[in-house]
Motif scaffolding. Structure first.
Motif, PDB file in Angstrom:
ATOM      1  N   PRO A   1       0.795  -1.235   0.000  1.00  0.00           N
ATOM      2  CA  PRO A   1       0.000   0.000   0.000  1.00  0.00           C
ATOM      3  C   PRO A   1       0.827   1.284   0.000  1.00  0.00           C
ATOM      4  O   PRO A   1       0.341   2.326  -0.421  1.00  0.00           O
ATOM      5  N   CYS A   2       2.066   1.200   0.441  1.00  0.00           N
ATOM      6  CA  CYS A   2       2.921   2.395   0.384  1.00  0.00           C
ATOM      7  C   CYS A   2       3.104   2.847  -1.065  1.00  0.00           C
ATOM      8  O   CYS A   2       3.391   4.013  -1.321  1.00  0.00           O
ATOM      9  N   ASN A   3       2.970   1.912  -2.005  1.00  0.00           N
ATOM     10  CA  ASN A   3       3.177   2.216  -3.426  1.00  0.00           C
ATOM     11  C   ASN A   3       1.867   2.156  -4.212  1.00  0.00           C
ATOM     12  O   ASN A   3       1.887   2.089  -5.437  1.00  0.00           O
TER      13      ASN A   3
ATOM     14  N   SER B   1       7.422  -4.559  -0.008  1.00  0.00           N
ATOM     15  CA  SER B   1       6.607  -3.996   1.071  1.00  0.00           C
ATOM     16  C   SER B   1       7.285  -4.253   2.409  1.00  0.00           C
ATOM     17  O   SER B   1       7.396  -5.399   2.850  1.00  0.00           O
ATOM     18  N   GLU B   2       7.703  -3.183   3.032  1.00  0.00           N
ATOM     19  CA  GLU B   2       8.469  -3.279   4.277  1.00  0.00           C
ATOM     20  C   GLU B   2       7.741  -4.082   5.348  1.00  0.00           C
ATOM     21  O   GLU B   2       8.343  -4.879   6.067  1.00  0.00           O
ATOM     22  N   ASN B   3       6.459  -3.907   5.442  1.00  0.00           N
ATOM     23  CA  ASN B   3       5.709  -4.520   6.543  1.00  0.00           C
ATOM     24  C   ASN B   3       5.208  -5.916   6.224  1.00  0.00           C
ATOM     25  O   ASN B   3       4.708  -6.604   7.116  1.00  0.00           O
ATOM     26  N   ILE B   4       5.281  -6.319   4.974  1.00  0.00           N
ATOM     27  CA  ILE B   4       4.680  -7.598   4.600  1.00  0.00           C
ATOM     28  C   ILE B   4       5.727  -8.664   4.297  1.00  0.00           C
ATOM     29  O   ILE B   4       5.555  -9.837   4.646  1.00  0.00           O
TER      30      ILE B   4
ATOM     31  N   GLY C   1       8.425   4.043  -3.371  1.00  0.00           N
ATOM     32  CA  GLY C   1       7.707   4.585  -2.225  1.00  0.00           C
ATOM     33  C   GLY C   1       8.190   3.924  -0.958  1.00  0.00           C
ATOM     34  O   GLY C   1       8.964   4.484  -0.201  1.00  0.00           O
ATOM     35  N   CYS C   2       7.755   2.696  -0.748  1.00  0.00           N
ATOM     36  CA  CYS C   2       8.132   1.998   0.476  1.00  0.00           C
ATOM     37  C   CYS C   2       9.652   1.865   0.551  1.00  0.00           C
ATOM     38  O   CYS C   2      10.344   1.777  -0.469  1.00  0.00           O
ATOM     39  N   ASP C   3      10.131   1.801   1.788  1.00  0.00           N
ATOM     40  CA  ASP C   3      11.551   2.020   2.099  1.00  0.00           C
ATOM     41  C   ASP C   3      12.571   1.522   1.081  1.00  0.00           C
ATOM     42  O   ASP C   3      13.413   2.281   0.614  1.00  0.00           O
ATOM     43  N   LYS C   4      12.530   0.228   0.787  1.00  0.00           N
ATOM     44  CA  LYS C   4      13.629  -0.335   0.008  1.00  0.00           C
ATOM     45  C   LYS C   4      13.455  -0.116  -1.489  1.00  0.00           C
ATOM     46  O   LYS C   4      14.394  -0.319  -2.268  1.00  0.00           O
TER      47      LYS C   4
ATOM     48  N   GLY D   1       0.307   5.409   0.292  1.00  0.00           N
ATOM     49  CA  GLY D   1       1.462   6.284   0.532  1.00  0.00           C
ATOM     50  C   GLY D   1       2.351   5.701   1.615  1.00  0.00           C
ATOM     51  O   GLY D   1       1.940   4.832   2.383  1.00  0.00           O
ATOM     52  N   HIS D   2       3.572   6.204   1.661  1.00  0.00           N
ATOM     53  CA  HIS D   2       4.533   5.661   2.619  1.00  0.00           C
ATOM     54  C   HIS D   2       4.383   6.322   3.981  1.00  0.00           C
ATOM     55  O   HIS D   2       3.595   7.258   4.153  1.00  0.00           O
ATOM     56  N   CYS D   3       5.124   5.824   4.962  1.00  0.00           N
ATOM     57  CA  CYS D   3       5.017   6.322   6.335  1.00  0.00           C
ATOM     58  C   CYS D   3       5.161   7.851   6.355  1.00  0.00           C
ATOM     59  O   CYS D   3       5.991   8.414   5.641  1.00  0.00           O
ATOM     60  N   SER D   4       4.344   8.469   7.204  1.00  0.00           N
ATOM     61  CA  SER D   4       4.173   9.915   7.082  1.00  0.00           C
ATOM     62  C   SER D   4       5.096  10.730   7.981  1.00  0.00           C
ATOM     63  O   SER D   4       5.102  11.955   7.894  1.00  0.00           O
TER      64      SER D   4
ATOM     65  N   THR E   1      12.188   6.059   7.162  1.00  0.00           N
ATOM     66  CA  THR E   1      13.152   5.816   6.084  1.00  0.00           C
ATOM     67  C   THR E   1      12.637   6.326   4.741  1.00  0.00           C
ATOM     68  O   THR E   1      13.383   6.928   3.963  1.00  0.00           O
ATOM     69  N   ALA E   2      11.349   6.103   4.459  1.00  0.00           N
ATOM     70  CA  ALA E   2      10.831   6.488   3.144  1.00  0.00           C
ATOM     71  C   ALA E   2      10.852   8.003   2.958  1.00  0.00           C
ATOM     72  O   ALA E   2      11.317   8.512   1.929  1.00  0.00           O
ATOM     73  N   SER E   3      10.342   8.743   3.942  1.00  0.00           N
ATOM     74  CA  SER E   3      10.362  10.209   3.815  1.00  0.00           C
ATOM     75  C   SER E   3      11.793  10.733   3.814  1.00  0.00           C
ATOM     76  O   SER E   3      12.115  11.685   3.094  1.00  0.00           O
TER      77      SER E   3
HETATM   78 FE1  FES Z   1       6.242   1.313   3.642  1.00  0.00          FE
HETATM   79 FE2  FES Z   1       6.808   2.623   6.040  1.00  0.00          FE
HETATM   80  S1  FES Z   1       5.926   0.626   5.697  1.00  0.00           S
HETATM   81  S2  FES Z   1       7.205   3.236   3.998  1.00  0.00           S
END
Ligand code: FES
Length: 585
Positions: A59-61, A91-94, A127-130, A199-202, A206-208
């Motif tokens: 979902p971050c992307n 996906s960082e969280n998945i 978007g998401c971190d990596k 969207g990525h973490c607000s 790391t993403a921002s």
């Molecule tokens: Fe994707 Fe934080 S979990 S940017």
């Protein structure tokens, strides 16, 4: 030669596919006629690749499909031809065990897709971190002009009513729940709303951090990083990115090597320190620098951190979410405030220098973007320590730590791996006090794929007594959204024989942030005896990507890239490859 251009076929990369009046040229053009592109289009218009890491399991992307359409529109408006290439989405969280090892896989995906297809320039959608560093590393190696565009921060819909959001909010909620101050029902309600939207973490996770750093590096359009994912302005920016990418494709530059020089990395590190950004970005910048042949090491981070105050008042080191930072002028305004510390002549893909972008910016809310002489917190945002426990270095995000612990000596409580930590951290019999130093090992790049476990949980027994921070040491990483006095990325890691492997329960460890020291206070002869008794670890993975990873990943102080991906690539596609293929046809 900029962008792998080829004079024999009319200059551009795509000309080598489309502008030749031979059988391969015929096949390439006739193949893409099926996609609706005419001979005239293909022979005369620059080609832009849109490298997309969209996936609905990430979902971050999640808005990247929509942004890709806008980029496509912009490319066509500017006379180019857009082609979209889907890449692996991380996906960082998945992803299990952690997305981190797959950053290098994405970078190879990106590099080879760029090199294999007739792209004159590329737009990188992450978007998401990596996904962000993976795309950048691959594009830097491919050497084709590129622009990065992030998905943008999510808009949290937390139940808290305050600026507690996304992952930092999760960590704080978890702490409160473990100390008995939040009900299960409250926690479950929070679960539904903490990400809120695509969207990525607000916060400045790391993403921002990485998106913002892309502006300072010069590889993203000014002001593009912090516009929320769902904000219509992001779609406008995406069209601008498409138009600019078409221009880069037509003119063949600037290439990544033209932008990513030592000045760009200095500027990026300065911005990272000024926003209290994620320690993960240190690893990513080290890896990226390695791809373009820029000499960068941890000492450079420490040197820049010493002179750069924390001026962005954003979580997790400050109060606000990134949306307020954007409203205060975003990265261009930060660059303006940081002007005395920057290389103002550094180039950007937008065309202006960093200095020209900073000059044109306006700083809004002076509480959100502080002047250099009125920082959010005193002292450095990050510190590099070395010593007998970390000969090649370790990092601490000091702006998210507790100054009272910055000079600390305490007995080690050692956890062999993530599982033993999970099994025993809340054991009432665990011999631990608030003065203890929690040590987690075998979670480095080789030993455990380097998960974000560096913020070891405080033992419940101590949480209930009000303890909120302790010195924690590991060869793991830490989420950019996390906080605490965590010494991270210890190098060399335990699994390759680093001294972290030799620590035993009760050994005294000394952290001295001001002196940049991290030491294991055990007699060297005793450590030699322990080292001699250590059995070499068995290889955990014997096939596939994980085996490749364990064999070739470098240590954290070098960016955890693969040893065989270091160095600028100058490879070009030999024409002979086509000749052989056509002969068989
Ligand atoms: Fe994707 Fe934080 S979990 S940017």
């Amino acid at each position: 030669m900029p962008g792998d251009r080829d004079a024999t076929s009319g200059g551009s990369r795509s000309a080598r596919w489309f502008r030749k009046d031979d059988l391969p040229g015929f096949i390439h053009r006739s193949t893409l006629a099926a996609a609706g592109w005419s001979r005239e289009d293909l022979m005369n218009r620059p080609v832009v690749g849109i490298l997309n890491t969209w996936s609905d399991i990430n979902p971050c992307n999640l808005n990247l499909r929509e942004l890709a359409q806008e980029v496509r529109t912009g490319v066509i408006e500017a006379g180019g031809i857009p082609f979209e290439a889907p890449l692996i989405s991380l996906s960082e969280n998945i992803i299990k065990p952690t997305a981190f090892p797959f950053r290098n896989l994405l970078s190879m995906d990106a590099e080879e897709v760029i090199r294999a297809y007739p792209f004159d320039a590329v737009v990188l959608l992450g978007g998401c971190d990596k996904t962000q560093p993976g795309l950048l590393m691959g594009a830097a190696s491919a050497g084709v002009p590129m622009i990065f565009l992030g998905s943008g921060p999510a808009t949290p819909r937390s139940m808290t009513g305050g600026p507690l959001a996304t992952a930092t909010g999760v960590w704080r909620f978890v702490d409160q729940m473990r100390s008995g101050n939040v009900s299960r029902a409250e926690f479950e309600a929070f679960e539904l709303g903490q990400m809120g939207t695509a969207g990525h973490c607000s916060e400045m996770g790391t993403a921002s951090s990485m998106s913002s750093v892309c502006e300072a590096l010069g590889v993203a359009l000014p002001g593009s990083s912090l516009v929320p994912a769902t904000d219509g302005r992001r779609r406008i920016i995406a069209r601008d990115v498409g138009r600019r990418a078409a221009a880069l494709a037509a003119q063949g530059g600037p290439t990544p090597a033209d932008i990513l020089d030592a000045r760009a990395f200095d500027n990026a590190i300065t911005l990272l320190c000024a926003v209290g950004g994620s320690t993960n970005v240190i690893i990513h910048l080290l890896a990226l620098a390695g791809r373009v042949g820029v000499a960068l090491d941890l000492d450079r981070f420490d040197a820049i951190a010493r002179r750069t105050p924390l001026i962005a008042n954003v979580q997790p080191s400050g109060e606000h979410l990134t949306e307020k930072l954007m409203a205060a002028g975003g990265v261009p305004a930060l660059l303006k405030a940081l002007r005395p510390l920057l290389h103002l002549e550094a180039r950007t893909v937008e065309g202006r220098t960093i200095g020209e972008i900073a000059e044109a910016a306006e700083i809004g809310d002076g509480d959100v973007i502080r002047p250099l002489d009125r920082p959010v917190k005193p002292g450095e945002s990050l510190v590099v320590v070395k010593g007998s426990l970390a000969p090649d270095g370790a990092v601490i995000k000091t702006c998210a730590g507790s100054p009272a612990l910055f000079r600390h000596r305490g007995p080690a409580v050692v956890f062999e791996d993530v599982q033993s930590l999970a099994d025993s951290i809340d054991d009432p019999e665990l011999d631990v006090t608030e003065d203890s130093v929690l040590v987690l090992r075998n979670v480095g790049p080789v030993g455990g794929a380097m998960p974000e476990w560096g913020m070891l949980p405080i033992p419940r027994r101590l949480m209930e007594r009000g303890v909120r921070d302790m010195v924690r040491i590991s060869d793991a990483r830490m989420s950019g959204t996390a906080y605490g006095t965590a010494v991270l990325h210890v190098a060399p890691e335990a699994a390759v024989g680093g001294p972290l492997a030799l620590v035993r329960n009760g050994d005294l460890i000394e952290l001295d942030v001001a002196a940049r020291r991290l030491d294991l206070l055990v007699d060297p002869a005793e450590l030699d005896a322990r080292r001699a008794a250590c059995a070499p670890a068995d290889a955990r993975f014997r096939r596939g990507y994980r085996s490749l990873y364990a064999l070739h990943v470098e240590q954290a102080d070098r960016g955890c890239d693969f040893d065989f991906l270091r160095g600028a690539s100058r490879e070009t596609l030999p024409d002979g490859l086509f000749d052989g293929w056509v002969g068989g046809w």
